[in-house]
Design a protein around this motif. Structure first.
Motif, PDB file in Angstrom:
ATOM      1  N   LEU A  10       0.831  -0.822   0.269  1.00 16.40           N
ATOM      2  CA  LEU A  10      -0.192  -0.054  -0.049  1.00 16.40           C
ATOM      3  C   LEU A  10       0.787   1.494  -0.079  1.00 16.40           C
ATOM      4  O   LEU A  10       1.859   1.397   1.052  1.00 16.40           O
ATOM      5  CB  LEU A  10      -0.977  -0.095   0.697  1.00 16.40           C
ATOM      6  N   VAL A  11       1.051   1.727  -0.873  1.00 12.92           N
ATOM      7  CA  VAL A  11       1.196   3.219  -1.031  1.00 12.92           C
ATOM      8  C   VAL A  11       0.224   4.320  -0.391  1.00 12.92           C
ATOM      9  O   VAL A  11      -0.542   4.849  -1.250  1.00 12.92           O
ATOM     10  CB  VAL A  11       2.074   3.263  -2.735  1.00 12.92           C
ATOM     11  N   VAL A  12       1.300   5.544   0.737  1.00  8.68           N
ATOM     12  CA  VAL A  12       0.383   6.201   0.734  1.00  8.68           C
ATOM     13  C   VAL A  12       1.240   7.475   0.587  1.00  8.68           C
ATOM     14  O   VAL A  12       1.976   7.613   1.365  1.00  8.68           O
ATOM     15  CB  VAL A  12      -0.302   5.949   2.356  1.00  8.68           C
ATOM     16  N   ARG A  13       0.918   8.389   0.161  1.00  7.75           N
ATOM     17  CA  ARG A  13       1.402   9.374  -0.545  1.00  7.75           C
ATOM     18  C   ARG A  13       0.415  11.055  -0.543  1.00  7.75           C
ATOM     19  O   ARG A  13      -0.577  11.120  -1.074  1.00  7.75           O
ATOM     20  CB  ARG A  13       2.016   9.143  -1.780  1.00  7.75           C
ATOM     21  N   GLY A  14       1.424  11.995  -0.687  1.00  9.39           N
ATOM     22  CA  GLY A  14       0.491  13.382  -0.579  1.00  9.39           C
ATOM     23  C   GLY A  14       1.264  14.212   0.361  1.00  9.39           C
ATOM     24  O   GLY A  14       2.326  14.151   0.629  1.00  9.39           O
ATOM     25  N   GLY A  15       0.396  14.746   1.505  1.00  2.50           N
ATOM     26  CA  GLY A  15       0.184  15.822   2.550  1.00  2.50           C
ATOM     27  C   GLY A  15       1.697  17.082   1.114  1.00  2.50           C
ATOM     28  O   GLY A  15       1.065  17.427  -0.695  1.00  2.50           O
ATOM     29  N   TRP A  16       2.644  17.890   1.612  1.00  2.00           N
ATOM     30  CA  TRP A  16       3.415  18.728   1.140  1.00  2.00           C
ATOM     31  C   TRP A  16       4.055  18.333   0.291  1.00  2.00           C
ATOM     32  O   TRP A  16       4.834  17.571   0.090  1.00  2.00           O
ATOM     33  CB  TRP A  16       4.380  19.046   2.363  1.00  2.00           C
ATOM     34  N   VAL A  22       4.385  12.205  -5.139  1.00  2.00           N
ATOM     35  CA  VAL A  22       4.031  11.427  -6.355  1.00  2.00           C
ATOM     36  C   VAL A  22       5.367  10.605  -7.126  1.00  2.00           C
ATOM     37  O   VAL A  22       5.436   9.855  -7.135  1.00  2.00           O
ATOM     38  CB  VAL A  22       3.090  11.777  -7.290  1.00  2.00           C
ATOM     39  N   GLU A  23       6.069  11.792  -7.714  1.00  2.00           N
ATOM     40  CA  GLU A  23       7.250  11.314  -8.233  1.00  2.00           C
ATOM     41  C   GLU A  23       8.482  10.471  -7.961  1.00  2.00           C
ATOM     42  O   GLU A  23       8.860   9.568  -8.083  1.00  2.00           O
ATOM     43  CB  GLU A  23       7.952  13.074  -9.117  1.00  2.00           C
ATOM     44  N   ALA A  24       8.879  11.136  -6.309  1.00  2.00           N
ATOM     45  CA  ALA A  24       8.987   9.610  -5.402  1.00  2.00           C
ATOM     46  C   ALA A  24       8.828   8.816  -5.280  1.00  2.00           C
ATOM     47  O   ALA A  24       9.906   7.759  -5.716  1.00  2.00           O
ATOM     48  CB  ALA A  24       9.675  10.742  -3.991  1.00  2.00           C
ATOM     49  N   HIS A  42      -2.826   4.802  -2.287  1.00  2.00           N
ATOM     50  CA  HIS A  42      -3.927   5.860  -2.114  1.00  2.00           C
ATOM     51  C   HIS A  42      -3.384   7.245  -2.218  1.00  2.00           C
ATOM     52  O   HIS A  42      -2.069   6.883  -1.680  1.00  2.00           O
ATOM     53  CB  HIS A  42      -4.549   5.132  -0.620  1.00  2.00           C
ATOM     54  N   ASP A  43      -3.649   8.601  -1.707  1.00  2.00           N
ATOM     55  CA  ASP A  43      -3.834   9.605  -1.853  1.00  2.00           C
ATOM     56  C   ASP A  43      -3.835  10.777  -0.343  1.00  2.00           C
ATOM     57  O   ASP A  43      -3.711  11.367  -0.210  1.00  2.00           O
ATOM     58  CB  ASP A  43      -4.626  10.547  -2.768  1.00  2.00           C
ATOM     59  N   GLY A  44      -4.117   9.484   0.898  1.00  2.00           N
ATOM     60  CA  GLY A  44      -4.336  10.142   1.993  1.00  2.00           C
ATOM     61  C   GLY A  44      -4.287   8.750   2.831  1.00  2.00           C
ATOM     62  O   GLY A  44      -4.605   7.396   2.499  1.00  2.00           O
ATOM     63  N   PRO A  45      -4.496   9.268   3.625  1.00  2.00           N
ATOM     64  CA  PRO A  45      -4.766   8.048   5.546  1.00  2.00           C
ATOM     65  C   PRO A  45      -5.355   7.257   5.472  1.00  2.00           C
ATOM     66  O   PRO A  45      -5.834   6.514   6.871  1.00  2.00           O
ATOM     67  CB  PRO A  45      -3.835   8.915   6.820  1.00  2.00           C
ATOM     68  N   GLU A  46      -6.016   7.610   4.780  1.00  2.00           N
ATOM     69  CA  GLU A  46      -7.821   6.751   5.661  1.00  2.00           C
ATOM     70  C   GLU A  46      -8.014   5.389   5.183  1.00  2.00           C
ATOM     71  O   GLU A  46      -9.277   5.037   5.963  1.00  2.00           O
ATOM     72  CB  GLU A  46      -9.074   7.995   3.892  1.00  2.00           C
ATOM     73  N   VAL A  47      -7.713   5.024   4.661  1.00  2.00           N
ATOM     74  CA  VAL A  47      -7.409   3.658   4.266  1.00  2.00           C
ATOM     75  C   VAL A  47      -6.483   3.015   5.559  1.00  2.00           C
ATOM     76  O   VAL A  47      -7.181   1.826   5.954  1.00  2.00           O
ATOM     77  CB  VAL A  47      -6.472   2.926   3.189  1.00  2.00           C
ATOM     78  N   TYR A  48      -6.423   3.478   6.522  1.00  2.00           N
ATOM     79  CA  TYR A  48      -5.536   2.655   7.198  1.00  2.00           C
ATOM     80  C   TYR A  48      -7.097   2.565   8.642  1.00  2.00           C
ATOM     81  O   TYR A  48      -6.138   1.931   9.302  1.00  2.00           O
ATOM     82  CB  TYR A  48      -4.486   4.175   8.218  1.00  2.00           C
ATOM     83  N   ARG A  53      -8.811  -4.216   4.904  1.00  2.00           N
ATOM     84  CA  ARG A  53      -7.752  -4.158   3.508  1.00  2.00           C
ATOM     85  C   ARG A  53      -6.657  -4.677   5.506  1.00  2.00           C
ATOM     86  O   ARG A  53      -5.043  -4.774   4.496  1.00  2.00           O
ATOM     87  CB  ARG A  53      -7.891  -2.435   3.633  1.00  2.00           C
ATOM     88  N   MET A  54      -5.976  -3.740   5.634  1.00  2.00           N
ATOM     89  CA  MET A  54      -4.540  -3.338   6.900  1.00  2.00           C
ATOM     90  C   MET A  54      -3.933  -4.417   7.669  1.00  2.00           C
ATOM     91  O   MET A  54      -2.968  -5.349   6.888  1.00  2.00           O
ATOM     92  CB  MET A  54      -4.456  -2.676   7.665  1.00  2.00           C
ATOM     93  N   ALA A  55      -4.841  -5.039   7.227  1.00  2.51           N
ATOM     94  CA  ALA A  55      -4.770  -6.634   7.998  1.00  2.51           C
ATOM     95  C   ALA A  55      -4.201  -8.020   6.791  1.00  2.51           C
ATOM     96  O   ALA A  55      -3.017  -8.755   6.951  1.00  2.51           O
ATOM     97  CB  ALA A  55      -5.825  -7.581   8.730  1.00  2.51           C
ATOM     98  N   ALA A  56      -4.820  -7.782   5.604  1.00  2.58           N
ATOM     99  CA  ALA A  56      -4.259  -7.760   4.238  1.00  2.58           C
ATOM    100  C   ALA A  56      -2.398  -7.695   3.779  1.00  2.58           C
ATOM    101  O   ALA A  56      -2.541  -8.178   2.722  1.00  2.58           O
ATOM    102  CB  ALA A  56      -5.221  -8.290   3.063  1.00  2.58           C
ATOM    103  N   THR A  57      -2.062  -6.433   3.517  1.00  3.26           N
ATOM    104  CA  THR A  57      -1.040  -5.452   3.795  1.00  3.26           C
ATOM    105  C   THR A  57      -0.345  -5.761   4.072  1.00  3.26           C
ATOM    106  O   THR A  57       0.321  -6.168   5.272  1.00  3.26           O
ATOM    107  CB  THR A  57      -1.414  -4.395   4.000  1.00  3.26           C
ATOM    108  N   ASP A  58       0.896  -6.000   3.289  1.00  2.00           N
ATOM    109  CA  ASP A  58       1.823  -6.292   3.597  1.00  2.00           C
ATOM    110  C   ASP A  58       3.339  -5.652   4.264  1.00  2.00           C
ATOM    111  O   ASP A  58       4.336  -5.726   4.864  1.00  2.00           O
ATOM    112  CB  ASP A  58       3.165  -7.731   2.399  1.00  2.00           C
ATOM    113  N   LEU A  59       2.999  -4.519   3.428  1.00  3.60           N
ATOM    114  CA  LEU A  59       4.308  -3.201   3.422  1.00  3.60           C
ATOM    115  C   LEU A  59       3.067  -2.051   3.009  1.00  3.60           C
ATOM    116  O   LEU A  59       2.714  -1.982   2.141  1.00  3.60           O
ATOM    117  CB  LEU A  59       4.809  -3.870   2.467  1.00  3.60           C
ATOM    118  N   VAL A  60       3.300  -0.768   4.247  1.00  4.37           N
ATOM    119  CA  VAL A  60       3.258   0.411   3.654  1.00  4.37           C
ATOM    120  C   VAL A  60       4.342   1.244   2.984  1.00  4.37           C
ATOM    121  O   VAL A  60       5.025   1.285   4.130  1.00  4.37           O
ATOM    122  CB  VAL A  60       2.367   0.717   5.152  1.00  4.37           C
ATOM    123  N   LEU A  61       4.272   2.149   2.444  1.00  8.81           N
ATOM    124  CA  LEU A  61       5.140   2.415   1.906  1.00  8.81           C
ATOM    125  C   LEU A  61       4.680   3.998   2.076  1.00  8.81           C
ATOM    126  O   LEU A  61       3.552   4.573   1.637  1.00  8.81           O
ATOM    127  CB  LEU A  61       6.318   2.251   0.369  1.00  8.81           C
TER     128      LEU A  61
END
Length: 223
Positions: A10-16, A22-24, A42-48, A53-61
């Motif tokens: 799960l890639v969670v990216r955004g903020g400042w 996105v590019e990083a 995902h573009d925000g932390p709502e998925v947390y 869903r989180m139990a099925a996730t192996d890595l959060v970047l």
């Protein structure tokens, strides 16, 4: 790899936007896919807050600088990591996130405090006693950067793999050299956390030692 057996990332990216989230992250999504990971962005932390869903996730970047996360979201992330989901990230996207959440700071074990001087020339040094750790083995024992040097506040639960030192100078409010962690890992329950303070600019992530370290850290942290 069969997608049914792929590690779920799960890639969670955004903020400042100054950290180019996105590019990083796009620099590493193909790398993860090449290593058999199924990536969802995902573009925000709502998925947390989605426990299933989180139990099925192996890595959060996570690449989400500053911003706000609710208690439910942060506790959902922390619970998932404690149960085995990995958490990894770099620079402000992981150690300057959700400043108002003590639970998030507790999870990651470090918080950005300052980058004195803005863009400066400085060295990152692999700790000699950790030089055989799989994340830094074979890397240069010291590499030079010209970017933001992160002064971070951390705790002793972290396994510090590399450090950086701030030297006193005329006009600095500190009188002695101060060494801060630059890269660390952390165990949280059954999960693993990887934090690198390097990566303000996209060019920083392309520096060979930094890129190798970051890729290794993502795979290491994954369940």
């Amino acid at each position: 790899m069969d997608s049914t057996h792929a590690r779920r990332v799960l890639v969670v990216r955004g903020g400042w936007e100054g950290h180019r989230p996105v590019e990083a992250t796009e620099r590493f999504i193909p790398f993860l896919e090449e290593h058999g990971c199924a990536v969802d962005v995902h573009d925000g932390p709502e998925v947390y807050a989605d426990a299933e869903r989180m139990a099925a996730t192996d890595l959060v970047l996570q690449c989400y600088t500053q911003g706000v996360a609710t208690d439910e979201q942060v506790l959902g992330l922390s619970a998932a990591v404690a149960a085995g989901t990995g958490l990894a990230g770099w620079h402000g996207g992981v150690c300057d996130s959700f400043r108002g959440s003590p639970d998030y700071l507790h999870l990651t074990g470090g918080q950005w405090a300052a980058h004195p001087g803005g863009f400066v020339a400085y060295d990152v040094e692999v700790r000699p006693e950790r030089a055989d750790h799989e994340l830094v083995a074979g890397l240069s024992p010291r590499w030079s950067m010209n970017t933001e040097q992160y002064w971070v506040l951390t705790d002793e639960l972290n396994d510090v793999l590399a450090t950086t030192t701030f030297q006193p100078a005329d006009g600095t409010p500190w009188r002695d050299a101060v060494t801060c962690p630059a890269v660390w890992t952390r165990r949280w329950g059954r999960g693993k956390v990887f934090v690198s303070t390097l990566g303000h600019k996209l060019e920083d992530l392309d520096q060979p030692d930094v890129r190798t370290l970051t890729g290794r850290g993502l795979l290491w942290a994954s369940r």
